[in-house]
Design a protein around this motif. Structure first.
Motif, PDB file in Angstrom:
ATOM      1  N   CYS A 179       1.269  -1.016  -0.028  1.00 37.45           N
ATOM      2  CA  CYS A 179      -0.394  -0.343  -0.339  1.00 37.45           C
ATOM      3  C   CYS A 179       0.491   1.146  -0.420  1.00 37.45           C
ATOM      4  O   CYS A 179       2.026   1.723   0.763  1.00 37.45           O
ATOM      5  CB  CYS A 179      -0.933   0.056   1.231  1.00 37.45           C
ATOM      6  SG  CYS A 179      -2.123   1.606   1.108  1.00 37.45           S
TER       7      CYS A 179
ATOM      8  N   LYS B 101       0.232   3.789   0.128  1.00 38.11           N
ATOM      9  CA  LYS B 101      -0.330   4.978   2.192  1.00 38.11           C
ATOM     10  C   LYS B 101       0.745   4.624   2.608  1.00 38.11           C
ATOM     11  O   LYS B 101       1.152   5.625   3.517  1.00 38.11           O
ATOM     12  CB  LYS B 101      -1.554   5.007   2.401  1.00 38.11           C
ATOM     13  CG  LYS B 101      -1.843   5.998   3.314  1.00 38.11           C
ATOM     14  CD  LYS B 101      -3.376   6.533   3.378  1.00 38.11           C
ATOM     15  CE  LYS B 101      -3.315   7.035   4.698  1.00 38.11           C
ATOM     16  NZ  LYS B 101      -5.301   6.927   5.353  1.00 38.11           N
ATOM     17  N   MET B 102       1.193   3.173   3.419  1.00 40.82           N
ATOM     18  CA  MET B 102       2.124   2.891   4.822  1.00 40.82           C
ATOM     19  C   MET B 102       3.388   3.019   4.249  1.00 40.82           C
ATOM     20  O   MET B 102       3.918   3.908   5.392  1.00 40.82           O
ATOM     21  CB  MET B 102       1.980   1.196   3.519  1.00 40.82           C
ATOM     22  CG  MET B 102       2.250   0.387   5.477  1.00 40.82           C
ATOM     23  SD  MET B 102       2.563  -1.345   5.063  1.00 40.82           S
ATOM     24  CE  MET B 102       1.182  -1.911   4.375  1.00 40.82           C
TER      25      MET B 102
ATOM     26  N   LYS C  33      -8.900   4.319   0.244  1.00 41.43           N
ATOM     27  CA  LYS C  33      -9.467   3.567   0.722  1.00 41.43           C
ATOM     28  C   LYS C  33      -8.671   2.784   0.866  1.00 41.43           C
ATOM     29  O   LYS C  33      -8.062   1.966   0.746  1.00 41.43           O
ATOM     30  CB  LYS C  33     -10.275   3.156  -0.454  1.00 41.43           C
ATOM     31  CG  LYS C  33     -11.943   3.886  -0.402  1.00 41.43           C
ATOM     32  CD  LYS C  33     -12.628   3.510  -0.755  1.00 41.43           C
ATOM     33  CE  LYS C  33     -14.144   3.411  -0.659  1.00 41.43           C
ATOM     34  NZ  LYS C  33     -14.796   3.038  -1.453  1.00 41.43           N
ATOM     35  N   ILE C  34      -9.567   2.107   2.835  1.00 42.21           N
ATOM     36  CA  ILE C  34      -9.086   0.776   2.662  1.00 42.21           C
ATOM     37  C   ILE C  34      -9.431  -0.295   2.033  1.00 42.21           C
ATOM     38  O   ILE C  34     -10.322  -0.091   1.326  1.00 42.21           O
ATOM     39  CB  ILE C  34      -9.472   0.355   4.859  1.00 42.21           C
ATOM     40  CG1 ILE C  34     -10.708   0.698   4.525  1.00 42.21           C
ATOM     41  CG2 ILE C  34      -9.132   1.656   5.069  1.00 42.21           C
ATOM     42  CD1 ILE C  34     -11.161   0.396   5.412  1.00 42.21           C
TER      43      ILE C  34
ATOM     44  N   GLN D 259      -5.741  -4.511   0.949  1.00 42.77           N
ATOM     45  CA  GLN D 259      -4.062  -4.773   1.168  1.00 42.77           C
ATOM     46  C   GLN D 259      -3.650  -3.974   2.444  1.00 42.77           C
ATOM     47  O   GLN D 259      -2.467  -4.276   3.214  1.00 42.77           O
ATOM     48  CB  GLN D 259      -3.478  -3.268   0.547  1.00 42.77           C
ATOM     49  CG  GLN D 259      -4.471  -2.229   0.772  1.00 42.77           C
ATOM     50  CD  GLN D 259      -4.863  -1.332   0.345  1.00 42.77           C
ATOM     51  OE1 GLN D 259      -6.392  -1.934  -0.320  1.00 42.77           O
ATOM     52  NE2 GLN D 259      -5.849   0.182   0.620  1.00 42.77           N
ATOM     53  N   CYS D 260      -4.937  -3.908   3.596  1.00 49.73           N
ATOM     54  CA  CYS D 260      -4.698  -3.516   4.836  1.00 49.73           C
ATOM     55  C   CYS D 260      -4.119  -4.931   5.387  1.00 49.73           C
ATOM     56  O   CYS D 260      -3.595  -4.386   6.735  1.00 49.73           O
ATOM     57  CB  CYS D 260      -5.773  -2.870   5.262  1.00 49.73           C
ATOM     58  SG  CYS D 260      -6.457  -1.678   4.323  1.00 49.73           S
TER      59      CYS D 260
ATOM     60  N   CYS E  72      -1.506  -4.581   8.242  1.00 51.24           N
ATOM     61  CA  CYS E  72      -0.619  -2.752   8.779  1.00 51.24           C
ATOM     62  C   CYS E  72      -1.671  -2.368   9.610  1.00 51.24           C
ATOM     63  O   CYS E  72      -2.559  -1.612  10.118  1.00 51.24           O
ATOM     64  CB  CYS E  72      -1.472  -2.198   7.538  1.00 51.24           C
ATOM     65  SG  CYS E  72      -0.939  -0.190   7.643  1.00 51.24           S
TER      66      CYS E  72
ATOM     67  N   TYR F 216      -1.133   0.647  10.266  1.00 48.63           N
ATOM     68  CA  TYR F 216      -1.577   1.980  10.702  1.00 48.63           C
ATOM     69  C   TYR F 216      -3.403   1.656  10.236  1.00 48.63           C
ATOM     70  O   TYR F 216      -4.099   2.766  10.114  1.00 48.63           O
ATOM     71  CB  TYR F 216      -0.980   2.710   9.472  1.00 48.63           C
ATOM     72  CG  TYR F 216      -0.119   3.010   9.720  1.00 48.63           C
ATOM     73  CD1 TYR F 216       0.316   4.150  10.336  1.00 48.63           C
ATOM     74  CD2 TYR F 216       1.199   2.936   8.277  1.00 48.63           C
ATOM     75  CE1 TYR F 216       1.765   4.419  10.782  1.00 48.63           C
ATOM     76  CE2 TYR F 216       2.442   3.417   8.449  1.00 48.63           C
ATOM     77  CZ  TYR F 216       3.165   3.796   9.710  1.00 48.63           C
ATOM     78  OH  TYR F 216       4.627   4.142   9.925  1.00 48.63           O
ATOM     79  N   TRP F 217      -4.096   0.568  10.662  1.00 43.58           N
ATOM     80  CA  TRP F 217      -5.138   0.584  11.039  1.00 43.58           C
ATOM     81  C   TRP F 217      -6.637   0.761  11.591  1.00 43.58           C
ATOM     82  O   TRP F 217      -7.310   1.821  11.432  1.00 43.58           O
ATOM     83  CB  TRP F 217      -5.693  -0.613  10.909  1.00 43.58           C
ATOM     84  CG  TRP F 217      -6.676  -1.762  11.067  1.00 43.58           C
ATOM     85  CD1 TRP F 217      -7.324  -1.960  11.993  1.00 43.58           C
ATOM     86  CD2 TRP F 217      -7.976  -1.764   9.851  1.00 43.58           C
ATOM     87  NE1 TRP F 217      -8.930  -2.075  12.300  1.00 43.58           N
ATOM     88  CE2 TRP F 217      -9.113  -2.405  10.311  1.00 43.58           C
ATOM     89  CE3 TRP F 217      -7.197  -1.479   8.484  1.00 43.58           C
ATOM     90  CZ2 TRP F 217     -10.471  -2.538   9.116  1.00 43.58           C
ATOM     91  CZ3 TRP F 217      -9.007  -2.276   7.694  1.00 43.58           C
ATOM     92  CH2 TRP F 217     -10.166  -1.837   7.794  1.00 43.58           C
TER      93      TRP F 217
ATOM     94  N   CYS G  64      -6.235   5.007   9.582  1.00 36.32           N
ATOM     95  CA  CYS G  64      -7.132   4.573   8.968  1.00 36.32           C
ATOM     96  C   CYS G  64      -8.277   4.688   8.802  1.00 36.32           C
ATOM     97  O   CYS G  64      -9.314   4.435   8.113  1.00 36.32           O
ATOM     98  CB  CYS G  64      -6.873   4.112   7.622  1.00 36.32           C
ATOM     99  SG  CYS G  64      -4.690   4.480   6.604  1.00 36.32           S
TER     100      CYS G  64
HETATM  101  S1  SF4 Z   1      -4.231   0.982   6.901  1.00 40.73           S
HETATM  102 FE1  SF4 Z   1      -4.918   0.388   5.125  1.00 40.73          FE
HETATM  103  S2  SF4 Z   1      -4.772   2.221   3.402  1.00 40.73           S
HETATM  104 FE2  SF4 Z   1      -4.079   2.995   5.544  1.00 40.73          FE
HETATM  105  S3  SF4 Z   1      -1.852   2.393   5.194  1.00 40.73           S
HETATM  106 FE3  SF4 Z   1      -2.285   0.866   6.207  1.00 40.73          FE
HETATM  107  S4  SF4 Z   1      -2.784  -0.637   3.965  1.00 40.73           S
HETATM  108 FE4  SF4 Z   1      -2.712   2.109   3.320  1.00 40.73          FE
END
Ligand code: SF4
Length: 497
Positions: A17, A19-20, A204-205, A208-209, A215, A217-218, A221
């Motif tokens: 992702c 954004k990560m 958008k989530i 890939q999260c 991730c 950062y769940w 996000c």
């Molecule tokens: S939570 Fe999802 S959208 Fe946000 S950074 Fe992590 S992978 Fe990307």
């Protein structure tokens, strides 16, 4: 366009992702659940051992100044044929250190080491990125391989590196990915240039999260979601949850009239309608009739060694270091307790096996919670110690699972929040009992902390060791004491007490 400095890790995170990578760069403080030290150490230990696979090697020492690593690599490359570990390269701002590089007159071979015991797609991405960098620097890359642990290797005597590791040749896949990687790098650069530090991307989530890694950062996000949101519905597939999410359905209320498995729906109904506890007395009675006194409540704590330290162990085998046993021998109902905690740094399997056969008679009812785990530990101990085999397998075969009535939702309360693990069931059944509250324990509060603390013991002072050993004993004791209380509660429900 500003060129971004990429590494293997950054590249792999960005293709999961983009954004990560942005978050890593500009809001890293929002990350949750950092990798426990224990797991990091595992990777380091496996990596160090794998370096010896091909014999003598030249190691490029880690340096914050990557240029120094590249200069050292250039020197080392002159002494061909040779093996270089952490050989470092940079092409057009794309940096990589190759775990093991075989270097000779005809070209080089890349070996990427992973501490897992199977091949994952993300490892292929990682190694292919290295292939891309080295090829662009003009190297003839003859081979690209992933080196990972062999889950089927059982130690017997000295460690045999050629059997402990599996080498998988992925050269064709890596070379076929060349253009894809070039495009990915370009896209990552465009993305990072478009979203500067002041402008958080609004990706958008999605799937890939969760894949290949959950991730960190769940929470960040998903902070726009209500507290009780669709991602908290236990059992519902991620695909289904994302489908609802993409339709703008976020809360329990939003999906209460949707067609979903009644089992998962129950959690939603209990939550929204504040339903009273569901207790199926007759079915619970049927289950309780399968248990009998004398009754022994057993729980193990285990560690997983990536590199088997002792004979009979395979990579990541769950080896026990502790058990707690509460037991009731007769109808008078006196609850007694026994326990065992290994000395750190020694192979304690024999002692544990002996203590188990000494403390648990044959042909008694043995109760565990989520018994598949306890059964496996007993079977593996039985395989290791043939003289104790019959007794250990007898314990295993007489085991009953106290999780069953909760897993089958014969007993369900709103407080269980769709879960049936003991950490939810116990407080749900005994909400105001501080002696059954894991939060009131010192130092060890869950099954993840126990092995971590046990493995940390050798590095602690005597005084600290005593304190932590005590915390481990108290933790495991609460696990089986909790089982006794649950069993008593179920007996009460069917009018047995
Ligand atoms: S939570 Fe999802 S959208 Fe946000 S950074 Fe992590 S992978 Fe990307």
């Amino acid at each position: 366009m500003n060129k971004l400095y990429l590494s293997k890790t950054k590249y792999c995170r960005a293709i999961q992702c983009p954004k990560m990578l942005w978050m890593d760069n500009f809001k890293p403080e929002e990350a949750e659940q950092t990798t426990p030290d224990e797991i990091f150490e595992t990777g380091t230990k496996v990596g160090e051992l794998a370096k010896r696979i091909f014999g003598k090697y030249t190691d490029i020492e880690y340096n914050n100044d990557k240029k120094q690593m590249i200069i050292q690599t250039e020197e080392a490359l002159k002494n061909k044929p040779n093996i270089i570990t952490e050989a470092s390269f940079s092409y057009n701002h794309n940096f990589c250190s190759v775990d093991i590089l075989k270097n000779d007159e005809e070209g080089v071979e890349i070996y990427e080491v992973k501490s897992s015991n199977h091949l994952k797609n993300i490892y292929i991405e990682d190694a292919s990125y290295q292939y891309y960098v080295l090829t662009n620097l003009g190297f003839n890359v003859k081979k690209v391989c992933i080196v990972h642990l062999n889950g089927e290797y059982v130690r017997n005597g000295e460690l045999e590196l050629d059997k402990l590791f599996v080498i998988e040749d992925i050269t064709d896949t890596a070379s076929n990915k060349y253009e894809e990687i070039e495009k990915n790098i370009k896209d990552i650069n465009t993305y990072m240039n478009k979203n500067n530090s002041n402008k958080e991307p609004d990706d958008k989530i999605g799937m890939q999260c969760f894949k290949p890694y959950v991730c960190q950062y769940w929470s960040h996000c998903t902070k726009h979601l209500p507290e009780k949101n669709i991602f908290k519905v236990k059992g519902l597939s991620k695909k289904k949850k994302l489908e609802f999410y993409n339709q703008g359905k976020y809360s329990f209320e939003d999906i209460q009239n949707e067609k979903i498995n009644p089992k998962y729906k129950e959690q939603i109904d209990f939550e929204i309608n504040n339903l009273k506890d569901k207790i199926e007395v007759e079915k619970i009675r049927e289950y309780m009739n399968t248990l009998s006194i004398p009754i022994y409540f057993l729980d193990f704590e285990t560690i997983k060694q990536a590199i088997p330290e002792y004979d009979g162990i395979y990579p990541y085998m769950q080896t026990p270091f502790q058990f707690s046993l509460h037991y009731i021998e007769d109808e008078k109902g006196e609850v007694k307790h026994k326990e065992y905690l290994a000395e750190p740094g020694v192979d304690s399997r024999r002692q544990i096996a002996e203590r188990l056969v000494q403390d648990i008679p044959m042909n008694v009812c043995v109760v565990a919670y989520n018994m598949g785990f306890e059964k496996r530990v007993l079977r593996e101990l039985a395989e290791q110690f043939p003289d104790l085999r019959e007794h250990l397998l007898n314990i295993r075969d007489n085991m009953k699972d106290l999780m069953k009535p909760f897993m089958q939702r014969l007993y369900y309360t709103k407080a269980m929040e769709g879960f049936y693990t003991i950490k939810y069931v116990l407080p749900a059944l005994f909400p105001d009992n501080p002696e059954l509250d894991y939060h009131n324990l010192e130092d060890v509060h869950n099954g993840g902390e126990a092995p971590e603390i046990f493995l940390s013991l050798p590095s602690k002072s005597k005084e600290e060791q005593e304190k932590l050993k005590n915390a481990l004993l108290e933790y495991c004791k609460l696990d089986t004491y909790g089982l006794v209380k649950i069993w008593e509660k179920l007996r009460e429900i069917i009018g047995g007490q």
